[in-house]
Design a protein around this motif. Structure first.
Motif, mmCIF file in Angstrom:
data_model
loop_
_atom_site.group_PDB
_atom_site.id
_atom_site.type_symbol
_atom_site.label_atom_id
_atom_site.label_comp_id
_atom_site.label_asym_id
_atom_site.label_seq_id
_atom_site.Cartn_x
_atom_site.Cartn_y
_atom_site.Cartn_z
ATOM 1 N N PHE A 1 38.566 35.208 34.400
ATOM 2 C CA PHE A 1 38.199 36.389 35.173
ATOM 3 C C PHE A 1 39.451 37.212 35.466
ATOM 4 C CE2 PHE A 1 34.783 33.418 36.204
ATOM 5 C CZ PHE A 1 33.657 34.222 36.093
ATOM 6 N N GLN A 2 39.436 38.462 35.041
ATOM 7 C CA GLN A 2 40.484 39.422 35.402
ATOM 8 C C GLN A 2 40.003 40.109 36.667
ATOM 9 O OE1 GLN A 2 42.695 42.192 36.487
ATOM 10 N NE2 GLN A 2 40.961 43.199 35.521
ATOM 11 N N GLY A 3 40.675 39.852 37.812
ATOM 12 C CA GLY A 3 40.118 40.218 39.103
ATOM 13 C C GLY A 3 40.659 41.472 39.748
ATOM 14 N N SER A 4 41.468 42.255 39.037
ATOM 15 C CA SER A 4 41.965 43.502 39.624
ATOM 16 C C SER A 4 41.003 44.640 39.317
ATOM 17 C CB SER A 4 43.342 43.845 39.060
ATOM 18 O OG SER A 4 43.723 45.154 39.465
ATOM 19 N N PRO A 5 40.804 45.564 40.280
ATOM 20 C CA PRO A 5 39.944 46.718 40.007
ATOM 21 C C PRO A 5 40.609 47.790 39.153
ATOM 22 C CG PRO A 5 40.857 46.882 42.221
ATOM 23 C CD PRO A 5 41.275 45.533 41.666
ATOM 24 N N ARG A 6 41.919 47.706 38.954
ATOM 25 C CA ARG A 6 42.659 48.806 38.320
ATOM 26 C C ARG A 6 42.453 48.876 36.817
ATOM 27 N NH1 ARG A 6 48.837 48.908 39.725
ATOM 28 N NH2 ARG A 6 48.627 50.655 38.284
ATOM 29 N N THR A 7 42.483 50.097 36.301
ATOM 30 C CA THR A 7 42.465 50.355 34.861
ATOM 31 C C THR A 7 43.117 51.706 34.616
ATOM 32 O OG1 THR A 7 41.058 50.890 32.959
ATOM 33 C CG2 THR A 7 40.103 51.204 35.128
ATOM 34 N N CYS B 1 41.524 56.156 38.629
ATOM 35 C CA CYS B 1 42.497 56.923 39.411
ATOM 36 C C CYS B 1 43.867 56.257 39.473
ATOM 37 C CB CYS B 1 41.954 57.160 40.820
ATOM 38 S SG CYS B 1 41.647 55.633 41.742
ATOM 39 N N SER B 2 43.938 54.969 39.194
ATOM 40 C CA SER B 2 45.238 54.285 39.255
ATOM 41 C C SER B 2 46.174 54.744 38.153
ATOM 42 C CB SER B 2 45.036 52.771 39.159
ATOM 43 O OG SER B 2 44.558 52.429 37.874
ATOM 44 N N GLY B 3 45.616 55.209 37.043
ATOM 45 C CA GLY B 3 46.435 55.719 35.954
ATOM 46 C C GLY B 3 47.182 54.647 35.184
ATOM 47 N N GLY B 4 46.868 53.382 35.429
ATOM 48 C CA GLY B 4 47.551 52.324 34.705
ATOM 49 C C GLY B 4 46.856 50.999 34.861
ATOM 50 N N ASP B 5 46.958 50.156 33.850
ATOM 51 C CA ASP B 5 46.399 48.813 33.953
ATOM 52 C C ASP B 5 47.165 48.014 34.999
ATOM 53 O OD1 ASP B 5 44.255 48.841 32.183
ATOM 54 O OD2 ASP B 5 45.546 48.547 30.459
ATOM 55 N N SER B 6 46.552 46.971 35.475
ATOM 56 C CA SER B 6 47.106 46.215 36.598
ATOM 57 C C SER B 6 48.139 45.185 36.159
ATOM 58 C CB SER B 6 45.972 45.499 37.329
ATOM 59 O OG SER B 6 45.409 44.501 36.499
ATOM 60 N N LYS B 7 48.951 44.768 37.110
ATOM 61 C CA LYS B 7 49.871 43.648 36.891
ATOM 62 C C LYS B 7 49.076 42.377 36.596
ATOM 63 C CE LYS B 7 51.788 44.631 40.947
ATOM 64 N NZ LYS B 7 51.372 46.035 41.190
ATOM 65 N N THR B 8 47.922 42.268 37.227
ATOM 66 C CA THR B 8 47.062 41.098 37.028
ATOM 67 C C THR B 8 46.640 40.968 35.575
ATOM 68 O OG1 THR B 8 46.218 41.492 39.260
ATOM 69 C CG2 THR B 8 44.993 39.940 37.888
ATOM 70 N N SER B 9 46.162 42.061 34.996
ATOM 71 C CA SER B 9 45.705 41.998 33.607
ATOM 72 C C SER B 9 46.870 41.752 32.656
ATOM 73 C CB SER B 9 44.956 43.275 33.218
ATOM 74 O OG SER B 9 45.781 44.409 33.314
ATOM 75 N N PHE B 10 48.044 42.304 32.975
ATOM 76 C CA PHE B 10 49.228 42.057 32.150
ATOM 77 C C PHE B 10 49.567 40.570 32.118
ATOM 78 C CE2 PHE B 10 53.805 41.279 32.038
ATOM 79 C CZ PHE B 10 54.136 41.811 30.796
ATOM 80 N N LEU B 11 49.587 39.936 33.300
ATOM 81 C CA LEU B 11 49.952 38.519 33.362
ATOM 82 C C LEU B 11 48.903 37.637 32.697
ATOM 83 C CD1 LEU B 11 51.393 38.451 36.976
ATOM 84 C CD2 LEU B 11 52.681 38.098 34.860
ATOM 85 N N LEU B 12 47.629 37.973 32.877
ATOM 86 C CA LEU B 12 46.580 37.199 32.208
ATOM 87 C C LEU B 12 46.699 37.329 30.698
ATOM 88 C CD1 LEU B 12 44.049 35.464 32.228
ATOM 89 C CD2 LEU B 12 42.697 37.529 32.622
ATOM 90 N N ASN B 13 46.954 38.523 30.231
ATOM 91 C CA ASN B 13 47.149 38.757 28.802
ATOM 92 C C ASN B 13 48.264 37.869 28.254
ATOM 93 O OD1 ASN B 13 47.405 39.822 26.230
ATOM 94 N ND2 ASN B 13 48.007 41.863 26.897
#
Length: 285
Positions: A24-30, A34-46
């Motif tokens: 599960f990738q649990g950050s709302p950001r994409t 409006c965040s304009g960037g993928d999350s640190k969470t998704s980067f680390l999971l990747n």
């Protein structure tokens, strides 16, 4: 450059793997919001997923917030009516194609978890807690703990499985407790949770008198209520499968998005999934 989801589709296509893990990738950001960037969470999971062997199949469920995409709808608390004789597995407060766009049913989350040996959740800290998306996910997983299956409920109550008069009577009778089941008992869970303790919010600024200086909840503490929920439901979450990380404290938020690429953070994320795989192997042998 391929996207995070495109990478995962390619990297985890081995359907003959002996170990199956839902991630599960649990950050709302994409980057498209409006965040304009993928999350640190998704980067680390990747990065963590890149380290796994081909014996493991990862099944990704992304909880990011997109206006047109399904989201985890909130729990309605029906377990308070007559416990697991009213709250059923899988959750019947929503359903597929019922117009609610509920991610749990639209993306078959319950059945995907049922088929898996374990799961891993990557989440940021939001106000001393996991993200609201992760919290909503585990609120909706209340139905896996000591509940009737929908099929058993139909046998017991007939067509109207949500008739509260019947479910209350069933609970009061005490006859059906043996039918209640922990539906994911024996699976293994893991959690990676990261925060920055407010980054540089109060650097060079007067701290409010209302802020207790020693009152911070560290990331590991923040995820423990969900860890205890899992353990209560028969899901193993060993201590080596809980990783709480603080990085970026007193640094600028934008700098943290750069610093997340430090190898020590990537190593912690990778080691967590390695530990999860090891714990699953112990229980499969």
């Amino acid at each position: 450059m391929i996207s995070f989801l495109e990478y995962l589709a390619e990297a985890t296509k081995n359907n003959n793997a002996s170990i199956r893990i839902v991630a599960f990738q649990g950050s709302p950001r994409t980057k498209d919001s409006c965040s304009g960037g993928d999350s640190k969470t998704s980067f680390l999971l990747n990065k963590a997923i890149k380290s796994i062997s081909k014996e493991v199949k990862i099944d990704l469920i992304d909880l990011k917030v997109m206006d047109t995409e399904p989201q985890v709808r909130p729990c309605k608390g029906c377990i308070g009516t007559s416990n697991g004789l009213h709250c059923l597995y899988p959750c019947d407060c929503y359903d597929k194609n019922d117009g609610t766009n509920d991610l749990m049913h639209e993306q078959n989350v319950y059945s995907r978890l049922e088929k898996a040996d374990g799961f891993v959740v990557f989440t940021p800290v939001h106000w001393s807690a996991p993200s609201s998306q992760v919290k909503a996910l585990f609120d909706r997983l209340v139905c896996v703990n000591l509940t009737l299956s929908r099929d058993d409920a139909k046998k017991l109550y007939g067509k109207d499985i949500k008739a509260h008069q019947k479910t209350i009577e069933a609970e009061q009778s005490g006859k059906y407790r043996d039918l209640l089941k922990n539906h994911y008992e024996g699976k293994v869970g893991a959690f990676f949770i990261h925060g920055d303790d407010g980054a540089d919010d109060y650097v060079g600024r007067k701290i409010p008198l209302s802020l207790v200086q020693d009152g911070y909840i560290n990331p590991r503490q923040a995820i423990m209520p969900i860890v205890m929920q899992c353990r209560y439901s028969g899901i193993f979450v060993p201590d080596n499968c809980i990783e709480g990380v603080v990085f970026g404290y007193k640094e600028k938020y934008s700098q943290n998005n750069i610093d997340v690429r430090k190898s020590e953070l990537i190593d912690k994320a990778s080691n967590l999934i390695t530990n999860l795989i090891g714990e699953i192997k112990k229980r499969k042998n």
